[in-house]
Design a protein around this motif. Structure first.
Motif, PDB file in Angstrom:
ATOM      1  N   LYS A   1      -6.828 -14.584  18.157  1.00 26.18           N
ATOM      2  CA  LYS A   1      -5.631 -15.048  17.472  1.00 26.18           C
ATOM      3  C   LYS A   1      -5.811 -15.015  15.961  1.00 26.18           C
ATOM      4  O   LYS A   1      -4.968 -14.549  15.202  1.00 26.18           O
ATOM      5  CB  LYS A   1      -5.336 -16.487  17.923  1.00 26.18           C
ATOM      6  CG  LYS A   1      -4.142 -17.063  17.246  1.00 26.18           C
ATOM      7  CD  LYS A   1      -3.885 -18.502  17.638  1.00 26.18           C
ATOM      8  CE  LYS A   1      -3.111 -19.184  16.528  1.00 26.18           C
ATOM      9  NZ  LYS A   1      -2.828 -20.571  16.801  1.00 26.18           N
ATOM     10  N   VAL A   2      -6.942 -15.520  15.531  1.00 24.89           N
ATOM     11  CA  VAL A   2      -7.185 -15.599  14.103  1.00 24.89           C
ATOM     12  C   VAL A   2      -7.332 -14.200  13.505  1.00 24.89           C
ATOM     13  O   VAL A   2      -6.847 -13.918  12.407  1.00 24.89           O
ATOM     14  CB  VAL A   2      -8.424 -16.480  13.852  1.00 24.89           C
ATOM     15  CG1 VAL A   2      -9.048 -16.152  12.522  1.00 24.89           C
ATOM     16  CG2 VAL A   2      -8.036 -17.950  13.922  1.00 24.89           C
ATOM     17  N   LYS A   3      -7.938 -13.319  14.260  1.00 26.19           N
ATOM     18  CA  LYS A   3      -8.054 -11.944  13.763  1.00 26.19           C
ATOM     19  C   LYS A   3      -6.673 -11.330  13.585  1.00 26.19           C
ATOM     20  O   LYS A   3      -6.402 -10.618  12.622  1.00 26.19           O
ATOM     21  CB  LYS A   3      -8.893 -11.099  14.717  1.00 26.19           C
ATOM     22  CG  LYS A   3     -10.365 -11.444  14.592  1.00 26.19           C
ATOM     23  CD  LYS A   3     -11.257 -10.432  15.274  1.00 26.19           C
ATOM     24  CE  LYS A   3     -12.729 -10.771  14.971  1.00 26.19           C
ATOM     25  NZ  LYS A   3     -13.637 -10.266  16.015  1.00 26.19           N
ATOM     26  N   THR A   4      -5.815 -11.621  14.543  1.00 24.17           N
ATOM     27  CA  THR A   4      -4.457 -11.111  14.457  1.00 24.17           C
ATOM     28  C   THR A   4      -3.754 -11.624  13.210  1.00 24.17           C
ATOM     29  O   THR A   4      -3.044 -10.902  12.519  1.00 24.17           O
ATOM     30  CB  THR A   4      -3.672 -11.556  15.707  1.00 24.17           C
ATOM     31  OG1 THR A   4      -4.346 -11.051  16.835  1.00 24.17           O
ATOM     32  CG2 THR A   4      -2.260 -11.042  15.655  1.00 24.17           C
ATOM     33  N   LEU A   5      -3.966 -12.903  12.949  1.00 22.22           N
ATOM     34  CA  LEU A   5      -3.366 -13.474  11.753  1.00 22.22           C
ATOM     35  C   LEU A   5      -3.770 -12.659  10.533  1.00 22.22           C
ATOM     36  O   LEU A   5      -2.947 -12.333   9.675  1.00 22.22           O
ATOM     37  CB  LEU A   5      -3.857 -14.911  11.559  1.00 22.22           C
ATOM     38  CG  LEU A   5      -2.936 -15.999  12.092  1.00 22.22           C
ATOM     39  CD1 LEU A   5      -3.604 -17.348  11.927  1.00 22.22           C
ATOM     40  CD2 LEU A   5      -1.614 -15.972  11.358  1.00 22.22           C
ATOM     41  N   HIS A   6      -5.038 -12.326  10.474  1.00 20.03           N
ATOM     42  CA  HIS A   6      -5.520 -11.593   9.320  1.00 20.03           C
ATOM     43  C   HIS A   6      -4.909 -10.205   9.213  1.00 20.03           C
ATOM     44  O   HIS A   6      -4.722  -9.685   8.118  1.00 20.03           O
ATOM     45  CB  HIS A   6      -7.049 -11.507   9.346  1.00 20.03           C
ATOM     46  CG  HIS A   6      -7.660 -12.751   8.812  1.00 20.03           C
ATOM     47  ND1 HIS A   6      -7.507 -13.136   7.509  1.00 20.03           N
ATOM     48  CD2 HIS A   6      -8.386 -13.719   9.408  1.00 20.03           C
ATOM     49  CE1 HIS A   6      -8.133 -14.279   7.311  1.00 20.03           C
ATOM     50  NE2 HIS A   6      -8.675 -14.667   8.455  1.00 20.03           N
ATOM     51  N   GLU A   7      -4.601  -9.604  10.372  1.00 14.97           N
ATOM     52  CA  GLU A   7      -3.994  -8.277  10.314  1.00 14.97           C
ATOM     53  C   GLU A   7      -2.634  -8.306   9.636  1.00 14.97           C
ATOM     54  O   GLU A   7      -2.173  -7.288   9.109  1.00 14.97           O
ATOM     55  CB  GLU A   7      -3.851  -7.693  11.715  1.00 14.97           C
ATOM     56  CG  GLU A   7      -5.166  -7.187  12.271  1.00 14.97           C
ATOM     57  CD  GLU A   7      -5.021  -6.804  13.732  1.00 14.97           C
ATOM     58  OE1 GLU A   7      -3.907  -6.403  14.136  1.00 14.97           O
ATOM     59  OE2 GLU A   7      -6.011  -6.926  14.476  1.00 14.97           O
ATOM     60  N   SER A   8      -1.980  -9.466   9.654  1.00 12.41           N
ATOM     61  CA  SER A   8      -0.652  -9.510   9.040  1.00 12.41           C
ATOM     62  C   SER A   8      -0.715  -9.821   7.551  1.00 12.41           C
ATOM     63  O   SER A   8       0.286  -9.698   6.850  1.00 12.41           O
ATOM     64  CB  SER A   8       0.225 -10.536   9.754  1.00 12.41           C
ATOM     65  OG  SER A   8      -0.493 -11.728   9.911  1.00 12.41           O
ATOM     66  N   LEU A   9      -1.887 -10.178   7.050  1.00 12.81           N
ATOM     67  CA  LEU A   9      -1.987 -10.549   5.640  1.00 12.81           C
ATOM     68  C   LEU A   9      -1.507  -9.441   4.689  1.00 12.81           C
ATOM     69  O   LEU A   9      -0.752  -9.722   3.746  1.00 12.81           O
ATOM     70  CB  LEU A   9      -3.425 -10.969   5.303  1.00 12.81           C
ATOM     71  CG  LEU A   9      -3.640 -11.493   3.893  1.00 12.81           C
ATOM     72  CD1 LEU A   9      -2.675 -12.597   3.530  1.00 12.81           C
ATOM     73  CD2 LEU A   9      -5.072 -11.986   3.722  1.00 12.81           C
ATOM     74  N   PRO A  10      -1.882  -8.182   4.930  1.00  9.00           N
ATOM     75  CA  PRO A  10      -1.389  -7.155   3.993  1.00  9.00           C
ATOM     76  C   PRO A  10       0.130  -7.110   3.913  1.00  9.00           C
ATOM     77  O   PRO A  10       0.694  -6.875   2.851  1.00  9.00           O
ATOM     78  CB  PRO A  10      -1.945  -5.851   4.576  1.00  9.00           C
ATOM     79  CG  PRO A  10      -3.117  -6.268   5.406  1.00  9.00           C
ATOM     80  CD  PRO A  10      -2.796  -7.635   5.939  1.00  9.00           C
ATOM     81  N   TYR A  11       0.809  -7.363   5.055  1.00  4.29           N
ATOM     82  CA  TYR A  11       2.271  -7.338   5.041  1.00  4.29           C
ATOM     83  C   TYR A  11       2.825  -8.543   4.305  1.00  4.29           C
ATOM     84  O   TYR A  11       3.787  -8.464   3.551  1.00  4.29           O
ATOM     85  CB  TYR A  11       2.810  -7.272   6.473  1.00  4.29           C
ATOM     86  CG  TYR A  11       2.260  -6.086   7.214  1.00  4.29           C
ATOM     87  CD1 TYR A  11       2.811  -4.819   7.022  1.00  4.29           C
ATOM     88  CD2 TYR A  11       1.146  -6.205   8.050  1.00  4.29           C
ATOM     89  CE1 TYR A  11       2.281  -3.710   7.666  1.00  4.29           C
ATOM     90  CE2 TYR A  11       0.616  -5.095   8.693  1.00  4.29           C
ATOM     91  CZ  TYR A  11       1.190  -3.845   8.503  1.00  4.29           C
ATOM     92  OH  TYR A  11       0.679  -2.762   9.116  1.00  4.29           O
ATOM     93  N   ILE A  12       2.205  -9.704   4.560  1.00  2.52           N
ATOM     94  CA  ILE A  12       2.636 -10.917   3.862  1.00  2.52           C
ATOM     95  C   ILE A  12       2.534 -10.702   2.359  1.00  2.52           C
ATOM     96  O   ILE A  12       3.459 -11.002   1.603  1.00  2.52           O
ATOM     97  CB  ILE A  12       1.761 -12.115   4.299  1.00  2.52           C
ATOM     98  CG1 ILE A  12       2.026 -12.450   5.775  1.00  2.52           C
ATOM     99  CG2 ILE A  12       2.028 -13.318   3.421  1.00  2.52           C
ATOM    100  CD1 ILE A  12       1.175 -13.596   6.315  1.00  2.52           C
ATOM    101  N   ARG A  13       1.407 -10.144   1.927  1.00  2.00           N
ATOM    102  CA  ARG A  13       1.204  -9.932   0.502  1.00  2.00           C
ATOM    103  C   ARG A  13       2.216  -8.960  -0.086  1.00  2.00           C
ATOM    104  O   ARG A  13       2.733  -9.170  -1.172  1.00  2.00           O
ATOM    105  CB  ARG A  13      -0.193  -9.357   0.266  1.00  2.00           C
ATOM    106  CG  ARG A  13      -1.085 -10.323  -0.455  1.00  2.00           C
ATOM    107  CD  ARG A  13      -2.502 -10.021  -0.226  1.00  2.00           C
ATOM    108  NE  ARG A  13      -2.853  -8.694  -0.726  1.00  2.00           N
ATOM    109  CZ  ARG A  13      -4.022  -8.130  -0.466  1.00  2.00           C
ATOM    110  NH1 ARG A  13      -4.925  -8.755   0.281  1.00  2.00           N
ATOM    111  NH2 ARG A  13      -4.297  -6.956  -0.944  1.00  2.00           N
ATOM    112  N   LYS A  14       2.484  -7.917   0.696  1.00  6.37           N
ATOM    113  CA  LYS A  14       3.375  -6.864   0.203  1.00  6.37           C
ATOM    114  C   LYS A  14       4.803  -7.378   0.003  1.00  6.37           C
ATOM    115  O   LYS A  14       5.500  -6.955  -0.905  1.00  6.37           O
ATOM    116  CB  LYS A  14       3.373  -5.731   1.243  1.00  6.37           C
ATOM    117  CG  LYS A  14       4.005  -4.446   0.792  1.00  6.37           C
ATOM    118  CD  LYS A  14       3.694  -3.381   1.834  1.00  6.37           C
ATOM    119  CE  LYS A  14       4.466  -2.095   1.617  1.00  6.37           C
ATOM    120  NZ  LYS A  14       4.225  -1.201   2.765  1.00  6.37           N
TER     121      LYS A  14
END
Lengths: 291, 291, 291, 291, 291, 291
Positions: free
Chosen positions: E7-20
Motif C-alpha cells: 500500500k505504501v509503495k503504491t502511495l509513493h507511485e502517485s507522488l510524481p502526479y501529485i507534484r505535477k
C-alpha cells in the motif's frame, strides 16, 4: 558631557547613509584576516548587526578559513592546486564541506546571535539555494570544485522577511546531487545579482586596488577597471576579484567594493562614511555619483 | 581616517539603545527655547528624524510659542491669567488655534520634511483625536481653556503604519463642537498613555528636577517624586509637570523624562546615552533599571 | 405612511448613481457662499458625509474665505492685486496660511466630525502633499503666490484606506521650504488628476457656464469649451476655471462640473440626479454619456 | 428642480440609518405574497440591493411558494398535515427540494442579478450550511420534515467577504446524508443567531402583531411577548413566529421584526424609517431604544 | 503487513502526479453511467475528494441524468429533438432547471459532503457565472436551449480560495434574465478555459476515441483529431465532444481527456497513472509529453 | 490495468489518514539503521516528501551516525562514556558539530531535495532555535554534552509557512555562546512540544516496546508505560526513550510512536495504516482512540 554631545553629532552624520540604503540589500563576502583575528571578527559582526538594526539587509557569504587546511592536515590529506584552485577529490570535499558548513558557518552565526543579532546559516544545499556545475580549467576537471550554475533566492527572501541575517557557505549542489566547493567571491557576486543588491562588498587582506604607482584607487568605472586588467596593472589574485565585480555590475548590482578587512569596522567605514577605505567600482554610463 | 574610525565606534555605542527601543513609541512634548532658537530647532528636528529612521516611533506634541502672544498683541487683545492659565475667550481662542495649528504646527512639519523626514500635522480635531472638556479652576471656568476628556488615537496609528511622524497641536474639541486650548504637557501625557508609549519626554527650559541643595536629580521613583511635591522642594511650574509625569506612569507609560531643551540634541542625549541630561521618573515597584 | 413610501422610492432612485460611483474618488473644490452661509455649510457637509457612507470617496479642497481679508484688515495689512491674484509678501503669507490651515480648514473638519463623518485636515505641507513653485505673471513674481509643481498623494491614500475624509488647504511648499498660497481650483484639479478621480466639482457662486444668450449650458465637450473661451463667451473669472477643468480632463479626470454652491445640496443634486444643476464638461472623443 | 431637492433631502433622512447599520448583517425571511406578486417581488429585490450598496449585509432565507403545491398537484401527490406541518414522505421531499432549490431559489437569485445586485443561491447542503434532524411532534415523526441541528456559516461568510448576497433555501441535511425540509422562519432565526445579525426580519401576510383590541403593536419586549402567548392574544400561525423571534433574541440577535410583506418596500420602510411598519421585538433588560 | 507495505509503495507511485498537478485546476464533466450506478457514483466522488486533499483543485460540471426524462414523463411532457438537442419550451425548461439544480446538483454536493469533502453547488445564475445566448441550429431556435456567451468565474475563485469543491449545473442566464439549458460538455470546456485549467476531463459511456480499426487511441494531437473528424473516423456524438476539446485547447487548456466513466475510479486512473484509460488530446506544437 | 485499479484503491485507503492529519505537524527523530542503509534512507526521505505534499508538516530531527565515530577515529580521538553518554571535550565537540551539521544534516537535506522535496537544514544555533545547558549526571559534568534549556521555534515556523521541510541537527547553544551536543530524542521531544505537534515519532533499531513475554505492545497509555519502567520490563536504552515520550505527552503532544526504522517506509506505515508497526503511547484520561 562633551563626549556625549560628540557622540550624538556623529550619529547624525550617519543619517544620510542610513536614509540612502534604507531597506536595501548589501551582500558581503567575508574572508581573510577578518575571519581569523578575534578583534576583527567582533568588529565585523557588530557592523553587520548595526546595519540590520538601522534598516539595511546585509547578507553574508563567507569563505573557508585556515580551519580547512588544518583539518585536512590532521587527517593526512594533501591537495594539488591548479591555477590557485584546489583540485578537490570526493574525500577532500567531504572535509571541506564539513568545515565550511559545520564549523565556520556556525561560528559566524553564533557570533552574530551572541552579540544580539538574529542569524540563520545556509549552505547552497538549503532550499536549493545554489545550483553548481563542475569547474573546468583549460578542459581539466577540478574534481569537486564547481562554479555557480543558478541561484534560487527564495529561502533568503523568506529569512529577510522574518528579519533574520542570512549567512551563506559557498557550497553548491550539482544536478547529480553531489556538493561542489565554489569560490566565495563568485557566490557573493551571483547572490548579489539575484537579490538585486545595491552593493557587493569583498573583504580582502589588501588595501584595495592599486594603480601603477601603487597608490590606492578609491573609485573607478568599468572601463578603467578593464584597462587595469588589460595593461597588467592588476595581476594575480586581484584579477578574479575584479572580474567578479565587473560581472556583478553587469548583472545589475549598483556598486561593488574591494576593501581592506584588516581594518576594524571596515564595512561600516566603507558604507557609512564619505571617505570609504577601499576601491569602489561603478557603471560607466552614469556620471560618477558623489560618494 | 582616525576620525572616521571614532565615528564608527560611536555608532556602535548607540546600538544597545536602538535595540532596546526598536519599534517603540516615544511621545515628546516640544516647547520653550527649543522652539525658538534656530540651532535648537534644527537639532531637535534632526533627533526626531534619526529616531524614526533607526526604528523608533517618535510622536511630537508641541506647545504654543511666543507667536501667540505676538499675534494677540498685534490684534490688541489682552488676556487675564488664573493660576498661570490664560482665561481664553472665544476671540482669543480663534487666534490661539490659528497660530498653533496654522503656524507653529506647520513650521515643525515643514522643518521635519525639509531635513528629510516625513511628517503630518494634526490638531485634536483631526479624526476626533482629542476630546476636550471645559477646564475649571476652583469652580471658575477658564473660558475656552480645556482639559483632555478622551483620546482616539486611530489617526495617529494610521500615520505610524504609513511611516509618517505625527506632529500634534494641543487643541481639543468639546461635545459642543467648539475647540479648546489644552496644556501641551497634559496632551502629551494622555497621548503617551493611549499609545502605550515607553517614554514621555518633556522639553523644558530648566536643567531638570533639583533636590533641596539645587543639585540635579537624575532619576527618581514615584514615591520620591511625591515627596518632593509634599515637602515643597518642587514648586511653581514644576508641580504640574511632575503631576503630568506621575499620571502618565500611572496609566502605563514606562518612564518619563523632564529634560533641558536648551541643550543641543537634548532628546537624543537623553534617549541614546547612559548619562542622560535631565530627570527620569520611574515606577516604584520595580527595582530601578540601570539607565 | 405615504410620506415614508415616497421616501423609500426616492432612495431607490439614487441606487443607479450609488452603483455607478461606488468606490470612486470625487474631488470637490469648496468655496464661495457655500463656505459662508450657515445653512449651505451644513448642507454641503451632509452631502459629503452621505457620499462617504454610500461608498464614494469625496476629497475636499477648500479656498480662503472672507476670514483672510478680515484678519489682514484687523492687522492693518493691505494687499496689491495683479490679474486678480494677491501679491503675497512673507508677512501676508503668514496670515493667509494661519487662517487657511488653522481656522478655515479646522472649521470644515470640525463640522464634518460634528455631523457624524470622520475628517482629517491637511495642508500641502503634510506628508509632502503639494510641492509648489513661485507663480509668475508676465515675468512678475507674485511673492508667495505659487502654483502646483507636483502632488504626492500618499498621505491622502492612507487616509482613504482608513475611511477618513481628507480636507485640504491650498498651501504648497517650495524647494526652499517656504509655503506658497495656491489657487484652490488649481489644487483641486491637480489632486483630482493625481488620484485618478472620476469627477472634479468646482463650487462657485454662479449658475454655471452660460452661452451667448446667457442660458445655462448643462453639458459640453472639450472642443465646445475651447470655443467659448476663444470667442469671448466665457470671460473674467470663468476662464481660469474652464482652463482648470480642461487641464484635469487632459490629465485623466473623467468629468468636471462647475456648479452653483448657493443651491442647497448642490453637490448631491449634481452627482445623484439626472438633471444636475450646473455645467458638466467631458472629453471629446466619446459620445456624450447619458447623464 | 424642486422634486430633485426633495429627493436629496430624503436621501439625507436615511443617513442616520445607514450609519447605524453600516457593515452589519440583517437576515430576512422572504415569503408569502411578497414572493408571488410581481410588483412586490421587484420592490423586495430592490430593497435588498440598495441595502447591500449602502454597506449593510442582507442575507435572504426564502420559504416555499405556491409552486410546491402546484408541482405536487401536477404529479398527483397528496400531503397529510399535522399541526400545520406537511408530513413529508421521501417522494414528496424530492419534489419540495427541487422546487425550493431549483426553482424558487434561482428565481430570487436571478431577479437580484437582473436588477444589478450579485447574488449566490445556497441550500443547506452547500458547504454543510444547515445540519438537520428529524422533527417530531408529540413523538410522531413528520417524515422528511426536520429542524435545525446546527449551522456552519463559513460558506456565507466567504460570500459576504466577496460582496455577494446569499440567498438560502430552507433545506437541511441529516447525519444520514438525507435532506430535510425545514420551516424557513426557523432557518432564518438560526442563521441570524449564528451570524450574530443585528436584525431578523420576518416578512408575513399580516400587519404585524396585534393586541387584544386588534391594534398593531409597533414594539414590545420579551416579557410582553411571552404574555401575549400566555394570555392567548397571539394565536395560530403567529405563535411559532413569536417563538422563533424569542429564540433569536435569546441567542444574541439584537432585534426581530414581524412585518407586512404586502406593503411595497416593506423591508426598507422598517429598516430606514422611524415609523417602521410592523412589530419590533427587543430584549427586556435594556431600556427600549428609540426606534 | 505485506499488504500494508504494498500500500505504501503504491502511495509513493502517485507522488510524481501529485507534484505535477499540485495547486492546478482540473475541470471534470460528470455524466452518463457514472451518475447513475451507485458504485460508480461513490468511486467518482471519492476520486474528487482525494484530488482536493492532495492539493489539486477539481471543478465538477454535471450533465442531466435520466431524472429529467422521468420527471418530464411523470408530468406528461413530450419533447421534440433537433440534431440531438431537446427543443426546450419554457415549461420544459422549468422542469429541466428544477431537476438539474434542485436534484442532481444537490445529490452530488450531498455525496461529496457525506464522504468527507466540502462542496458547494452552483448554477450558472449564481454570481453571474454563466451568461447564455439562444442556440440556433440551421437558423432554427432551439427554444430555451442555449450556448455559453460568457463566463464570470469570480464565484468559483472565491470558493476555491475557501477550499470548497465547486459543483456546477449547466444552466446559463440570458440578457433577458431567462435561464437556458446548455450542453454540459460545452460548459465544462468554457469554464476550463476561463479558469486556465490544466486539464478538461469528459466522462463518457464509451472507451474513448477509436481509430478506424476500432482500437482505442490513447493520445493524439490536434492535427490528428481534426483528421479523424474530416475522414469520418469519428462520428455521431463523438464529434461535438472532440470539437469541445479542440476549442478548450485553443483557449489555453493544456490537455483534454475523453474517458470511460463506466470504469471505477476512471478519473484517478487517468490523472494518477501512466497508462491512463481513455484518449488524451494535446497541442500540436509541442512534442508529445510523456504521459 | 488491474494493477492500476489496485493502486487507485490503495490511494483511497489513505484518504482518512490524510484528512485526519491535514495541516498538522509531525516531528520525527531520524536515526539508526534508517540513516545508514541506502534503501532505508531513500524510503524515509520519500515518506517525508509524500507527507509534505499531501498537506502534513513533517519536521526532521536527526541523530549522529557512525560518521562521528569514524571521524573521531581518523583524528585519533578517544571518548569516555558515562551512562551511555559521551563525555565530550571541546575538541571532540568541534568534530561532533562538524559532522552533524556539515555532513549528516546536509546529506539529509540533499536527499530530500534530490527526490523532489524542498528542505532547509538547521542547527540549534540558527535563529536561536535551541538554547542548551550543561548536562550533569550525578553531579558530574559531561563536558559539552548538554540538554535543552529552551526552544525558540520562530525560524521553523517561517520555513513551514514557506513550505520548506526543516531538518534539524541536535546541537544547542549555551548562554556562554558555546555549542552543546544534545541527545536527538530529547531535542525531537522538546521541538514537538514547542510546535504543538500531534505526533512525535522515534525511529529505532528495535521492533518497538515489548511486554514481559517479549511481545510487541502496539499501544499503551501513560500509566501502563510508567508501570513498564517501574517493574523493569523496560530497560537499558528504552528507558530514556520512554521518558522522552512521557515528557512530550505531558507537554501537549497528542501521541508518540517508537517504531522500527529497519522496516522500509516505517514512517508511512505507522502514520497511514491501521496496523502501525511499532508502539504508540497516548494520554491516560481519554479513552483510547481507535487507531
Amino acid at each position: 558631557m562633551q563626549r556625549y554631545i560628540e557622540k550624538v553629532k556623529t550619529l547624525h552624520e550617519s543619517l544620510p547613509y542610513i536614509r540612502k540604503f534604507y531597506g536595501k540589500t548589501i551582500v558581503i563576502k567575508y574572508g581573510g584576516n577578518a575571519m581569523v583575528d578575534e578583534e576583527l571578527k567582533k568588529s565585523f559582526v557588530m557592523d553587520v548587526i548595526l546595519m540590520k538594526y538601522v534598516g539595511l539587509n546585509p547578507v553574508i557569504v563567507h569563505g573557508g578559513g585556515p580551519q580547512i587546511g588544518e583539518m585536512l592536515k590532521k587527517l593526512g590529506k594533501k591537495s594539488r592546486f591548479v591555477g590557485g584552485i584546489r583540485v578537490t577529490d570526493k574525500d577532500t570535499m567531504d572535509v571541506v564541506e564539513m568545515v565550511l558548513v559545520g564549523k565556520i558557518n556556525k561560528e559566524i552565526v553564533g557570533l552574530i546571535n551572541h552579540y544580539g543579532g538574529r542569524a540563520v546559516g545556509l549552505s547552497g544545499m538549503d532550499g536549493g539555494l545554489i545550483k553548481a556545475r563542475k569547474l573546468k580549467i583549460k578542459g581539466e576537471s577540478m574534481g569537486m570544485a564547481g562554479e555557480v550554475a543558478d541561484i534560487n533566492p527564495s529561502v533568503i527572501e523568506g529569512l529577510e522577511r522574518d528579519k533574520f541575517i542570512p549567512v551563506i557557505a559557498p557550497v553548491g549542489v550539482g544536478d547529480d546531487g553531489r556538493t561542489y566547493n565554489i569560490n566565495a567571491d563568485m557566490v557573493a557576486g551571483e547572490i548579489a545579482a539575484s537579490l538585486k543588491a545595491i552593493k557587493l562588498i569583498l573583504l580582502t587582506d589588501i588595501k584595495g586596488v592599486l594603480d601603477k604607482k601603487k597608490r590606492l584607487i578609491s573609485a573607478m568605472n568599468v572601463t578603467k577597471t578593464r584597462g587595469l586588467i588589460k595593461d597588467g596593472t592588476a595581476s594575480g589574485g586581484m584579477i578574479p576579484k575584479l572580474k567578479c565585480c565587473l560581472d556583478a555590475i553587469k548583472k545589475g548590482v549598483l556598486k561593488t567594493h574591494i576593501i581592506d578587512g584588516r581594518v576594524e569596522h571596515a564595512v561600516l567605514l566603507e558604507v557609512f562614511t564619505d571617505a570609504g577605505i577601499g576601491t569602489e567600482m561603478y557603471k560607466d554610463v552614469r556620471k560618477k555619483e558623489k560618494r
